[in-house]
Write a protein that holds these residues in place. Structure first.
Motif, mmCIF file in Angstrom:
data_model
loop_
_atom_site.group_PDB
_atom_site.id
_atom_site.type_symbol
_atom_site.label_atom_id
_atom_site.label_comp_id
_atom_site.label_asym_id
_atom_site.label_seq_id
_atom_site.Cartn_x
_atom_site.Cartn_y
_atom_site.Cartn_z
ATOM 1 N N THR A 259 0.826 -1.199 0.000
ATOM 2 C CA THR A 259 0.000 0.000 0.000
ATOM 3 C C THR A 259 0.866 1.257 0.000
ATOM 4 O O THR A 259 0.666 2.175 -0.794
ATOM 5 C CB THR A 259 -0.939 -0.003 1.217
ATOM 6 O OG1 THR A 259 -1.640 -1.238 1.233
ATOM 7 C CG2 THR A 259 -1.916 1.147 1.149
ATOM 8 N N ILE A 260 1.878 1.275 0.900
ATOM 9 C CA ILE A 260 2.719 2.469 1.001
ATOM 10 C C ILE A 260 3.445 2.738 -0.313
ATOM 11 O O ILE A 260 3.520 3.879 -0.778
ATOM 12 C CB ILE A 260 3.759 2.299 2.124
ATOM 13 C CG1 ILE A 260 3.052 2.202 3.463
ATOM 14 C CG2 ILE A 260 4.751 3.447 2.123
ATOM 15 C CD1 ILE A 260 3.911 1.632 4.542
ATOM 16 N N PHE A 261 3.979 1.688 -0.911
ATOM 17 C CA PHE A 261 4.792 1.887 -2.105
ATOM 18 C C PHE A 261 4.000 1.696 -3.391
ATOM 19 O O PHE A 261 4.601 1.615 -4.462
ATOM 20 C CB PHE A 261 6.000 0.946 -2.072
ATOM 21 C CG PHE A 261 6.959 1.243 -0.949
ATOM 22 C CD1 PHE A 261 7.910 2.246 -1.077
ATOM 23 C CD2 PHE A 261 6.895 0.535 0.230
ATOM 24 C CE1 PHE A 261 8.784 2.527 -0.048
ATOM 25 C CE2 PHE A 261 7.760 0.808 1.265
ATOM 26 C CZ PHE A 261 8.701 1.807 1.136
ATOM 27 N N SER A 262 2.668 1.605 -3.289
ATOM 28 C CA SER A 262 1.813 1.354 -4.457
ATOM 29 C C SER A 262 2.362 0.201 -5.286
ATOM 30 O O SER A 262 2.495 0.299 -6.503
ATOM 31 C CB SER A 262 1.704 2.592 -5.350
ATOM 32 O OG SER A 262 1.216 3.648 -4.609
ATOM 33 N N TRP A 263 2.722 -0.868 -4.616
ATOM 34 C CA TRP A 263 3.273 -2.034 -5.307
ATOM 35 C C TRP A 263 2.104 -2.895 -5.783
ATOM 36 O O TRP A 263 1.290 -3.320 -4.987
ATOM 37 C CB TRP A 263 4.155 -2.822 -4.342
ATOM 38 C CG TRP A 263 4.955 -3.903 -4.994
ATOM 39 C CD1 TRP A 263 4.612 -5.202 -5.105
ATOM 40 C CD2 TRP A 263 6.214 -3.772 -5.616
ATOM 41 N NE1 TRP A 263 5.572 -5.890 -5.770
ATOM 42 C CE2 TRP A 263 6.576 -5.038 -6.098
ATOM 43 C CE3 TRP A 263 7.084 -2.685 -5.840
ATOM 44 C CZ2 TRP A 263 7.774 -5.257 -6.779
ATOM 45 C CZ3 TRP A 263 8.265 -2.918 -6.503
ATOM 46 C CH2 TRP A 263 8.604 -4.191 -6.976
ATOM 47 N N PRO A 264 2.004 -3.146 -7.083
ATOM 48 C CA PRO A 264 0.818 -3.840 -7.583
ATOM 49 C C PRO A 264 0.833 -5.340 -7.294
ATOM 50 O O PRO A 264 0.925 -6.158 -8.202
ATOM 51 C CB PRO A 264 0.869 -3.571 -9.089
ATOM 52 C CG PRO A 264 2.310 -3.355 -9.382
ATOM 53 C CD PRO A 264 2.934 -2.780 -8.157
ATOM 54 N N GLY A 265 0.756 -5.720 -6.035
ATOM 55 C CA GLY A 265 0.823 -7.133 -5.665
ATOM 56 C C GLY A 265 -0.492 -7.636 -5.101
ATOM 57 O O GLY A 265 -1.525 -6.964 -5.191
ATOM 58 N N MET A 266 -0.440 -8.824 -4.514
ATOM 59 C CA MET A 266 -1.626 -9.464 -3.952
ATOM 60 C C MET A 266 -2.249 -8.655 -2.822
ATOM 61 O O MET A 266 -3.464 -8.591 -2.680
ATOM 62 C CB MET A 266 -1.233 -10.837 -3.383
ATOM 63 C CG MET A 266 -0.813 -11.826 -4.401
ATOM 64 S SD MET A 266 -2.230 -12.664 -5.065
ATOM 65 C CE MET A 266 -2.743 -13.558 -3.607
ATOM 66 N N GLY A 267 -1.394 -8.085 -1.995
ATOM 67 C CA GLY A 267 -1.884 -7.340 -0.846
ATOM 68 C C GLY A 267 -2.795 -6.197 -1.282
ATOM 69 O O GLY A 267 -3.885 -6.000 -0.746
ATOM 70 N N ARG A 268 -2.322 -5.457 -2.285
ATOM 71 C CA ARG A 268 -3.122 -4.343 -2.811
ATOM 72 C C ARG A 268 -4.430 -4.846 -3.375
ATOM 73 O O ARG A 268 -5.492 -4.245 -3.189
ATOM 74 C CB ARG A 268 -2.335 -3.599 -3.903
ATOM 75 C CG ARG A 268 -1.240 -2.703 -3.394
ATOM 76 C CD ARG A 268 -1.774 -1.637 -2.465
ATOM 77 N NE ARG A 268 -2.894 -0.897 -3.038
ATOM 78 C CZ ARG A 268 -2.777 0.124 -3.877
ATOM 79 N NH1 ARG A 268 -1.591 0.548 -4.203
ATOM 80 N NH2 ARG A 268 -3.838 0.727 -4.351
ATOM 81 N N LEU A 269 -4.345 -5.966 -4.065
ATOM 82 C CA LEU A 269 -5.539 -6.529 -4.697
ATOM 83 C C LEU A 269 -6.617 -6.810 -3.642
ATOM 84 O O LEU A 269 -7.788 -6.443 -3.812
ATOM 85 C CB LEU A 269 -5.159 -7.820 -5.427
ATOM 86 C CG LEU A 269 -6.249 -8.495 -6.262
ATOM 87 C CD1 LEU A 269 -6.648 -7.595 -7.417
ATOM 88 C CD2 LEU A 269 -5.777 -9.843 -6.772
ATOM 89 N N VAL A 270 -6.212 -7.417 -2.541
ATOM 90 C CA VAL A 270 -7.182 -7.751 -1.487
ATOM 91 C C VAL A 270 -7.764 -6.479 -0.883
ATOM 92 O O VAL A 270 -8.983 -6.341 -0.713
ATOM 93 C CB VAL A 270 -6.523 -8.596 -0.367
ATOM 94 C CG1 VAL A 270 -7.561 -9.027 0.644
ATOM 95 C CG2 VAL A 270 -5.833 -9.796 -0.953
#
Lengths: 319, 308
Positions: A259-270
């Motif tokens: 979230t902090i680094f706007s990293w387009p991974g699974m965490g953001r997806l959830v």
């Protein structure tokens, strides 16, 4: 060994059923109407009702549940409400990004945490030992969201060395991916690194007092081999357990870091899916994460037998 | 304390727990953890070299090669996560210029030598697949793999059951004859000393109290502490409670002026509490540290089997 793996994969089925059911119930309990969220505040009650019908939300709960399990069996995780894409393809799109971030963070954590712990154990109560222990205490207690923001403020805003957000792309060159990786990897690695250092230290301290270490010294081995060969392999078992847990939670989506680094991974997806009441995506990702957890655990169990010959998973022989 | 040992000879060091037997042996190998341990003074001369003056690197070449050691508890002395073969081959390759295959052949030879059946198969197994007696045989194989000139055996049979004890002692005796190794046998079991040693050194609280040939010590023990040790052995005619020496060894952190054994000694007199008796040779090759056991004055031993 092969039979063991097969058996464990079969064990996966009831686990997944429980997870699927729990996820189904929880997503239905989240307040807020997915149809209303989907259509936005301007939507008329009529449109919302229509949307609910088309999403199958008006069906009785048990029918929804059967539908859900039925498509699961066919490997269909459903279609996202927000992205209008199959959930599986969304996950497969994001997961490699999380994997990349996790592997980098893990590598940093292992390469620094384990040697730091070993040196601490061999020089117990030295200045080095105290420093490592204090730093690792700080490391486990430091909130990632705070550390992440501090890293961004200093290295991106103040020094301007590294990009603050996003993950770059290969089309901009390999260097772009690397520079985008540095800060999130560091942020994500602090807790595992500190944990590894502490576990390695305590495990090594216990091993280093054992008689077989005295034997190794009496053989005339260099202290380096006594510690890094004879002691470390014995100290690996608790370390593996912790490693498995840390890897699972990183792969399950490093929510805060991403979230902090706007990293387009699974965490953001959830997180995005929960915010948008995209319950289909939530269900799918949670199930996917459960599978990852079980597989990592299996891998750790197999590694136990490699590290410690006394572990016999098949419950056969004298073990 | 002071003693000397010739090639092929065995000396026994006896004394109760905490009397400094193991410290003595670890000091020879330079393995006393430092800090806090330190060899303050004295010398350990091995084949003309003073081991206390060697560097760590030079010491490493001696450990496991010229002087090796076996420990009390075979259950914990082998590394559980490496195969037995790996642990024997390791010491061979460390000290000898041989390739893996030669080292393996030598390891198999060693296992055969210490009486382990099917050595090729056993080589690939882990310590937990061996019984206690077999593990001690493996320890002996590791210790003797490089043909050491001196073997320090720190209570090698204490943790084994009695039938296995006899086998291990027998094995050590046989190998000693074959390999001409000198042995320092550390034990609290006078029976083991009688079985396997030529000379014996009785230790109490870090000091030698008596030093003699084994026959001499048994026939003519002089120090009251030795008497106590001999009395507390099980004999064929032992009935009822086994005699013991009352009290415990002193705490050496306190300054003690007189004879360390005086507080527990039935024969102690005033002089014993104020003046430490030196170790003197009272008859040929028989040394004792007691004020009242000298060349021309002897104590009369009460009870036990003093006069035969």
């Amino acid at each position: 060994m092969l039979r063991l793996i097969l058996r464990r994969l079969v064990d996966l089925i009831p686990t997944l059923l429980v997870v699927a059911t729990t996820v189904f119930i929880i997503t239905r309990m989240i307040p807020g109407d997915p149809a209303a969220v989907l259509l936005g505040p301007q939507a008329s009650p009529d449109e919302i009702a229509k949307m609910r019908e088309s999403l199958g939300l008006n069906q009785p709960m048990y029918l929804q549940y059967i539908d859900f399990l039925g498509s699961l069996l066919q490997g269909d995780l459903g279609t996202s409400l927000g992205y209008h894409q199959p959930v599986l393809s969304l996950i497969l799109e994001r997961f490699p990004n999380t994997l990349l971030l996790s592997v980098c963070a893990l590598a940093i954590a292992l390469l620094i945490g384990i040697p730091a712990g070993i040196i601490s154990a061999t020089k117990q109560y030295s200045a080095w030992d105290y420093t490592v222990m204090i730093l690792s205490l700080v490391g486990v207690s430091m909130p990632i969201f705070w550390l992440g923001v501090m890293l961004v403020l200093y290295f991106s805003v103040h020094l301007g060395w590294l990009p603050a957000t996003g993950m770059g792309s290969l089309s901009e060159g390999f260097g772009s991916v690397i520079t985008h990786l540095v800060l999130p990897s560091i942020a994500l690695s602090t807790i595992p690194m500190a944990t590894f250092a502490r576990i390695t230290r305590s495990s090594m301290l216990e091993v280093i007092r054992q008689d077989y270490i005295k034997t190794a010294r009496a053989k005339g081995l260099r202290e380096f081999f006594v510690v890094w060969k004879h002691a470390l392999k014995n100290a690996m078992t608790p370390l593996l357990t912790v490693m498995g847990m840390q890897i699972s939670s990183m792969l399950g989506g490093a929510v805060l870091t991403e979230t902090i680094f706007s990293w387009p991974g699974m965490g953001r997806l959830v997180v995005d899916a929960i915010e948008n009441r995209d319950f289909v995506v939530v269900q799918g990702t949670v199930l996917f994460i459960a599978v990852i957890f079980v597989l990592i655990n299996l891998l750790v169990d197999i590694l136990y037998t490699v590290v410690n010959p006394r572990v016999n998973l098949s419950n056969k022989g004298e073990g | 304390m002071s003693f000397d040992l010739r090639q092929g000879e065995t000396i026994g060091i006896v004394g109760e727990s905490g009397s400094g037997k193991s410290v003595t042996s670890t000091a020879i190998l330079g393995l006393i953890p430092s800090p806090p341990g330190k060899i303050e003074r004295g010398s350990i001369v091995f084949e003309g070299k003073d081991l206390t003056k060697l560097s760590q690197d030079e010491m490493r070449k001696i450990r496991g090669n010229e002087i090796s050691m076996i420990f009390q508890d075979p259950m914990t002395s082998l590394n559980p996560v490496f195969t037995v073969g790996n642990q024997i081959i390791e010491v061979i390759r460390l000290h000898q210029q041989v390739n893996k295959k030669e080292a393996r052949t030598r390891a198999i030879e060693m296992l055969k030598l210490v009486g382990i059946p099917e050595p090729e198969k056993r080589l690939e197994q882990y310590p937990h697949e061996f019984s206690g007696g077999m593990r001690q045989r493996v320890m002996i194989a590791i210790a003797l793999a490089c043909n050491p000139k001196l073997l320090i055996a720190d209570e090698p049979t204490t943790a084994l059951d009695v039938t296995v004890q006899a086998q291990i002692l027998e094995l050590m005796k046989k190998l000693q004859v074959d390999l001409k190794t000198s042995i320092i046998m550390i034990t609290h079991d006078l029976g083991v000393v009688w079985e396997s040693c030529q000379k014996v050194l009785v230790m109490y609280a870090g000091n030698t109290v008596e030093y003699a040939n084994v026959e001499d010590l048994y026939q003519n023990p002089l120090h009251p502490y030795t008497w106590g040790l001999l009395d507390s052995q099980i004999k064929s005619d032992t009935v009822g409670k086994l005699p013991s020496i009352p009290g415990n060894p002193p705490d050496l952190r306190n300054e003690i002026a007189g004879c360390y054994f005086a507080p527990r000694c039935a024969y102690a007199q005033e002089k014993c509490f104020t003046e430490r008796p030196p170790l003197v040779e009272v008859s040929l090759e028989h040394m004792v540290a007691c004020h009242f056991q000298t060349a021309d004055h002897r104590l009369k031993r009460e009870g036990g089997e003093a006069s035969e």
